[in-house]
Write a protein that holds these residues in place. Structure first.
Motif, PDB file in Angstrom:
ATOM      1  N   ALA B 147       0.815  -1.213   0.000  1.00  0.00           N
ATOM      2  CA  ALA B 147       0.000   0.000   0.000  1.00  0.00           C
ATOM      3  C   ALA B 147       0.847   1.262   0.000  1.00  0.00           C
ATOM      4  O   ALA B 147       0.321   2.373  -0.069  1.00  0.00           O
ATOM      5  N   LEU B 148       2.178   1.085   0.121  1.00  0.00           N
ATOM      6  CA  LEU B 148       3.044   2.265   0.161  1.00  0.00           C
ATOM      7  C   LEU B 148       3.226   2.858  -1.240  1.00  0.00           C
ATOM      8  O   LEU B 148       3.243   2.147  -2.241  1.00  0.00           O
ATOM      9  N   GLU B 149       3.352   4.169  -1.271  1.00  0.00           N
ATOM     10  CA  GLU B 149       3.614   4.884  -2.536  1.00  0.00           C
ATOM     11  C   GLU B 149       5.117   4.861  -2.789  1.00  0.00           C
ATOM     12  O   GLU B 149       5.906   4.775  -1.835  1.00  0.00           O
ATOM     13  N   PRO B 150       5.522   4.953  -4.034  1.00  0.00           N
ATOM     14  CA  PRO B 150       6.964   5.056  -4.313  1.00  0.00           C
ATOM     15  C   PRO B 150       7.575   6.195  -3.505  1.00  0.00           C
ATOM     16  O   PRO B 150       6.980   7.276  -3.405  1.00  0.00           O
ATOM     17  N   GLY B 151       8.709   5.914  -2.913  1.00  0.00           N
ATOM     18  CA  GLY B 151       9.390   6.914  -2.106  1.00  0.00           C
ATOM     19  C   GLY B 151       9.113   6.765  -0.624  1.00  0.00           C
ATOM     20  O   GLY B 151       9.918   7.189   0.213  1.00  0.00           O
ATOM     21  N   GLN B 182      12.140   0.591   1.870  1.00  0.00           N
ATOM     22  CA  GLN B 182      11.652   1.742   1.118  1.00  0.00           C
ATOM     23  C   GLN B 182      11.130   1.264  -0.230  1.00  0.00           C
ATOM     24  O   GLN B 182      11.785   0.468  -0.918  1.00  0.00           O
ATOM     25  N   VAL B 183       9.954   1.751  -0.597  1.00  0.00           N
ATOM     26  CA  VAL B 183       9.388   1.396  -1.898  1.00  0.00           C
ATOM     27  C   VAL B 183       9.948   2.351  -2.944  1.00  0.00           C
ATOM     28  O   VAL B 183       9.826   3.570  -2.805  1.00  0.00           O
ATOM     29  N   GLU B 184      10.581   1.777  -3.953  1.00  0.00           N
ATOM     30  CA  GLU B 184      11.165   2.624  -5.008  1.00  0.00           C
ATOM     31  C   GLU B 184      10.184   2.789  -6.160  1.00  0.00           C
ATOM     32  O   GLU B 184      10.086   3.861  -6.752  1.00  0.00           O
ATOM     33  N   ALA B 185       9.483   1.706  -6.490  1.00  0.00           N
ATOM     34  CA  ALA B 185       8.550   1.753  -7.608  1.00  0.00           C
ATOM     35  C   ALA B 185       7.485   0.689  -7.417  1.00  0.00           C
ATOM     36  O   ALA B 185       7.718  -0.315  -6.760  1.00  0.00           O
ATOM     37  N   VAL B 186       6.321   0.966  -7.996  1.00  0.00           N
ATOM     38  CA  VAL B 186       5.241  -0.022  -7.958  1.00  0.00           C
ATOM     39  C   VAL B 186       4.677  -0.150  -9.371  1.00  0.00           C
ATOM     40  O   VAL B 186       4.218   0.841  -9.945  1.00  0.00           O
ATOM     41  N   ALA B 187       4.755  -1.340  -9.930  1.00  0.00           N
ATOM     42  CA  ALA B 187       4.186  -1.559 -11.265  1.00  0.00           C
ATOM     43  C   ALA B 187       2.668  -1.580 -11.164  1.00  0.00           C
ATOM     44  O   ALA B 187       2.118  -1.989 -10.139  1.00  0.00           O
ATOM     45  N   PRO B 188       1.972  -1.106 -12.197  1.00  0.00           N
ATOM     46  CA  PRO B 188       0.515  -1.017 -12.124  1.00  0.00           C
ATOM     47  C   PRO B 188      -0.167  -2.387 -12.165  1.00  0.00           C
ATOM     48  O   PRO B 188       0.491  -3.393 -12.421  1.00  0.00           O
TER      49      PRO B 188
END
Ligand SMILES: [Mn+2]
Ligand SMILES: [Mn+2]
Ligand SMILES: [Mn+2]
Ligand SMILES: [Mn+2]
Lengths: 217, 217
Positions: B147-151, B182-188
DNA sequence: TTTTTATATTAGGCATACCTATTTTAACGA
DNA sequence: TCGTTAAAATAGGTATGCCTAATATAAAAA
């Protein structure tokens, strides 16, 4: 896998001498507090599973496999007893029932790690020998305290482990494994003994004395 | 006393949310790997014993008494898990099954002494909170890593405890309680995440990430 | 509103591990 | 040798916790 009940039977048969000679159904029924038909039935099942040989009207005897299983359960029981006394600080009269449940839910891996953690104990808190992981047990030559003559001394090897009140009594007397005890007098007709434990003299009933196993000094 | 099976049901109902709202029979059957008639039957019995309320075709919910019993079992489970990892040196993927058996044969006294020996641990090795001896549990506010956003960064609070292979995978990644991620990126479309754990970047499937619970930093 | 479908319940069994009541067996004494 | 007796086996039954197959219910789709 052997069920909890099966393990309880194997353990009882072993302790009652059924690893050597046929054990009577009634003796087992008494020890396990179940009816004799229940024991007959289980004896038949143990035989079916190759854990015991059973001849109707003769009794039940453990096979080599049954002995190995029994000793594995006994090892786990005694390891847990050591853990409960040495690590958790229970007294020796509190641990039998707890260990009697834990022994049936202990994997070989937990058994092994527990033994390591406890530094490979050689006896349970009541002085009974620890079977090895390979299913061997060495029982030291022993005689009941009641068999000593006046003047003889002995070292306590082991005491009964299931009798809570007796264990509390023995605690008060200081009669525990490794304790030195000297018989001062024995009254006739299986009468009380007078024994010296450390610096103190105590009268001791013959019935109790006959259950304290010692090595003669 | 509640049987082992009863305790297993109480624990499962609690963990599946049946302490709050009616839990479907099929969900419980799936979790416990038993048929739904078996669950229906046990639901009725739990209700008879006052441990759950059960409305046919509606589902099953724990009563206050049922919740207390469930939390007691969960506490014992988590204490044994700590013992197995911290004292006996097991890895966190080995302890669930062992604890699942030990939890049913542990008296309140052993539970208490074990907790003392372990110095009153606040979580199990997988990060789940330890219920108190009084049957209370505090669950920290958490969200899935997915559920985390990138960054955004988070601290891992807990992970699933029954999935052996996943736990081994998480060990390799360093994804354990207290770890910072840390979340760097999330693919859709619920695609993989790219996460930083310590100095390393890792791709992480959405399905896995959704089961790692974190506190937002 | 009616039909379909998913979910749940009921019906009927099985294995384990107990039980009591009854019958059988084997050993012992008369 | 023949009863008597104590021990053990068999017969039949119970509770628990599972199962599969058949039936019922409730919710969703037509
Ligand atoms: Mn036991
Ligand atoms: Mn002992
Ligand atoms: Mn369990
Ligand atoms: Mn855990």
């Amino acid at each position: 896998m052997a069920t909890q009940s099966t393990e309880e039977y194997l353990e009882a048969i072993y302790k009652l001498g059924g690893e050597r000679e046929p054990l009577a159904i009634s003796v087992l029924a008494e020890r396990l507090s179940v009816s004799s038909p229940s024991v007959s039935e289980m004896a038949r099942k143990l035989a079916e599973q190759g854990l015991a040989s059973y001849e109707p009207y003769k009794g039940v005897t453990l096979t080599a496999e049954g002995q190995a299983r029994a000793l594995a359960v006994i090892r786990r029981h005694r390891l847990w007893e050591r853990f409960l006394t040495d690590t958790l600080g229970f007294s020796w009269d509190q641990v039998h029932d707890e260990a009697c449940r834990l022994e049936h839910v202990t994997s070989p891996l937990v058994e092994e790690r527990l033994a390591e953690f406890l530094e490979t104990p050689q006896t349970c808190p009541h002085g009974h020998p620890m079977p090895t992981a390979q299913g061997k047990v060495t029982v030291e030559a022993a005689r009941p305290l009641s068999a000593l003559e006046p003047g003889q001394r002995g070292v306590v090897l082991w005491v009964p482990e299931e009798k809570v009140e007796m264990l509390q009594y023995l605690t008060a007397l200081g009669l525990k494994p490794q304790a030195t005890v000297q018989v001062e007098a024995v009254a006739p007709f299986q009468g009380p003994l007078t024994v010296r434990i450390g610096e103190a003299w105590h009268p001791l009933g013959w019935e109790v004395a006959s259950q304290i196993m010692v090595r003669l000094l």
